[in-house]
Design an enzyme around this catalytic site. Sequence first.
Site, short mmCIF file in Angstrom:
data_model
loop_
_atom_site.label_atom_id
_atom_site.label_comp_id
_atom_site.label_asym_id
_atom_site.label_seq_id
_atom_site.Cartn_x
_atom_site.Cartn_y
_atom_site.Cartn_z
N PRO A 9 0.78 -1.17 0.10
CA PRO A 9 0.04 -0.09 0.01
C PRO A 9 0.68 1.45 -0.09
O PRO A 9 1.74 1.46 0.66
CB PRO A 9 -0.77 -0.18 1.30
CG PRO A 9 -0.16 -1.00 2.13
CD PRO A 9 0.57 -2.05 1.27
N ASN A 10 0.23 2.31 -0.83
CA ASN A 10 0.78 3.48 -0.79
C ASN A 10 2.16 3.77 -1.63
O ASN A 10 2.65 4.84 -1.94
CB ASN A 10 0.87 4.32 0.47
CG ASN A 10 -0.33 4.21 1.20
OD1 ASN A 10 -1.34 4.73 0.86
ND2 ASN A 10 -0.38 3.61 2.40
N ARG A 17 4.42 10.96 -1.91
CA ARG A 17 4.33 10.64 -0.29
C ARG A 17 5.86 11.04 0.27
O ARG A 17 6.63 10.44 -0.03
CB ARG A 17 3.77 9.29 0.03
CG ARG A 17 4.74 7.99 -0.29
CD ARG A 17 4.32 6.68 0.10
NE ARG A 17 3.98 6.44 1.30
CZ ARG A 17 4.10 5.27 2.16
NH1 ARG A 17 4.72 4.42 1.30
NH2 ARG A 17 3.89 5.04 3.42
N TYR A 22 10.66 8.61 1.77
CA TYR A 22 10.97 7.88 0.61
C TYR A 22 11.53 8.42 -0.66
O TYR A 22 11.45 7.58 -1.71
CB TYR A 22 9.21 7.50 0.28
CG TYR A 22 8.73 6.87 1.61
CD1 TYR A 22 9.28 5.51 2.17
CD2 TYR A 22 7.65 7.22 2.04
CE1 TYR A 22 8.73 5.02 3.30
CE2 TYR A 22 7.07 6.86 3.36
CZ TYR A 22 7.67 5.65 3.93
OH TYR A 22 7.11 5.26 5.17
N ASN A 74 8.24 -5.28 -0.91
CA ASN A 74 8.23 -3.95 -0.04
C ASN A 74 6.84 -4.17 0.75
O ASN A 74 5.75 -3.59 -0.29
CB ASN A 74 8.65 -2.86 -0.56
CG ASN A 74 8.42 -1.87 0.48
OD1 ASN A 74 7.83 -1.97 1.42
ND2 ASN A 74 8.78 -0.67 0.39
N ALA A 77 2.93 -0.75 4.99
CA ALA A 77 2.62 -0.96 6.46
C ALA A 77 2.15 -2.24 6.63
O ALA A 77 1.84 -2.71 7.97
CB ALA A 77 1.31 0.02 6.60
N GLU A 98 12.62 -9.04 1.83
CA GLU A 98 11.82 -8.07 2.54
C GLU A 98 12.60 -6.70 2.29
O GLU A 98 13.76 -6.76 2.57
CB GLU A 98 11.59 -8.12 4.02
CG GLU A 98 10.74 -7.17 4.85
CD GLU A 98 11.03 -7.08 6.11
OE1 GLU A 98 11.85 -8.26 6.74
OE2 GLU A 98 10.49 -6.39 6.90
N HIS A 100 12.76 -2.29 2.62
CA HIS A 100 11.94 -1.15 2.90
C HIS A 100 13.04 0.15 2.63
O HIS A 100 14.22 0.04 2.87
CB HIS A 100 12.04 -0.89 4.58
CG HIS A 100 11.20 -2.27 4.84
ND1 HIS A 100 9.77 -2.04 4.87
CD2 HIS A 100 11.31 -3.11 5.54
CE1 HIS A 100 9.23 -2.99 5.02
NE2 HIS A 100 10.20 -3.89 5.83
N ARG A 107 12.68 4.38 13.10
CA ARG A 107 11.37 5.28 12.94
C ARG A 107 10.44 4.82 14.21
O ARG A 107 10.93 4.43 15.30
CB ARG A 107 10.76 5.00 11.54
CG ARG A 107 11.74 5.39 10.56
CD ARG A 107 10.98 5.56 9.08
NE ARG A 107 9.80 6.20 9.04
CZ ARG A 107 8.70 5.96 8.09
NH1 ARG A 107 8.94 5.08 7.05
NH2 ARG A 107 7.65 6.81 8.07
C1 DQA Z 1 8.29 1.29 3.93
C2 DQA Z 1 8.25 1.39 5.66
C3 DQA Z 1 6.67 1.07 6.19
O1 DQA Z 1 6.71 1.27 7.63
C4 DQA Z 1 5.80 1.96 5.74
O2 DQA Z 1 4.34 1.82 6.03
C5 DQA Z 1 5.74 1.98 4.13
C6 DQA Z 1 6.92 1.99 3.24
C7 DQA Z 1 9.60 1.70 3.39
O3 DQA Z 1 9.60 1.10 2.30
O4 DQA Z 1 10.30 2.17 4.23
O5 DQA Z 1 4.85 2.21 3.69
O6 DQA Z 1 7.69 -0.26 3.86
#
Ligand code: DQA
Length: 147
Positions: A9-10, A17, A22, A74, A77, A98, A100, A107
């Site tokens: 998501p996102n 964003r 990011y 990735n 959330a 995984e 990020h 964080r």
């Molecule tokens: C994320 C870190 C997550 O905590 C966050 O909710 C994201 C992006 C990252 O790429 O740093 O959506 O996965």
Amino acid sequence: MKLMILNGPNLNLLGIREPDHYGKETYADLLHKIKTYCDEKGIDTDFYQSNHEGDLVDAIHRAYFEQFDGIVINPGAYTHTSIALLDAVKSTSLPTVEVHISKVEEREDFRQVSYIRAACIATITGLGTDGYLRGVDALIAHAKEAS
Ligand code: DQA
């Protein structure tokens, strides 16, 4: 070698964003970067992004049924909430990395939990979008070790 690159998501809003976390590269830039890197190495890629948990579970299952060699994910959330994604990776036994973009360990407290991590061969954080390329590298190394 055939890899599935999944984003949760996102992540479709990369570049828009929270650029402090990011960066300014867009989702299209990200796909282009990964595809260029993989093409150079002769690796086939399939990309999928969804804002919906079950769609990501389905994509992991598809990676299994279509005989992908690994997954770079990735989960956004859903990293911090989803046992369903953990179970999906465990169910398929596909080597999964995984990734990020941000340094999640520095964080908020709620970002310190990762359910999916237990099923992953590696976790990469805080390298920006280069983290996805390091994820690809980890899967290549894993495949070499296994052969
Ligand atoms: C994320 C870190 C997550 O905590 C966050 O909710 C994201 C992006 C990252 O790429 O740093 O959506 O996965």
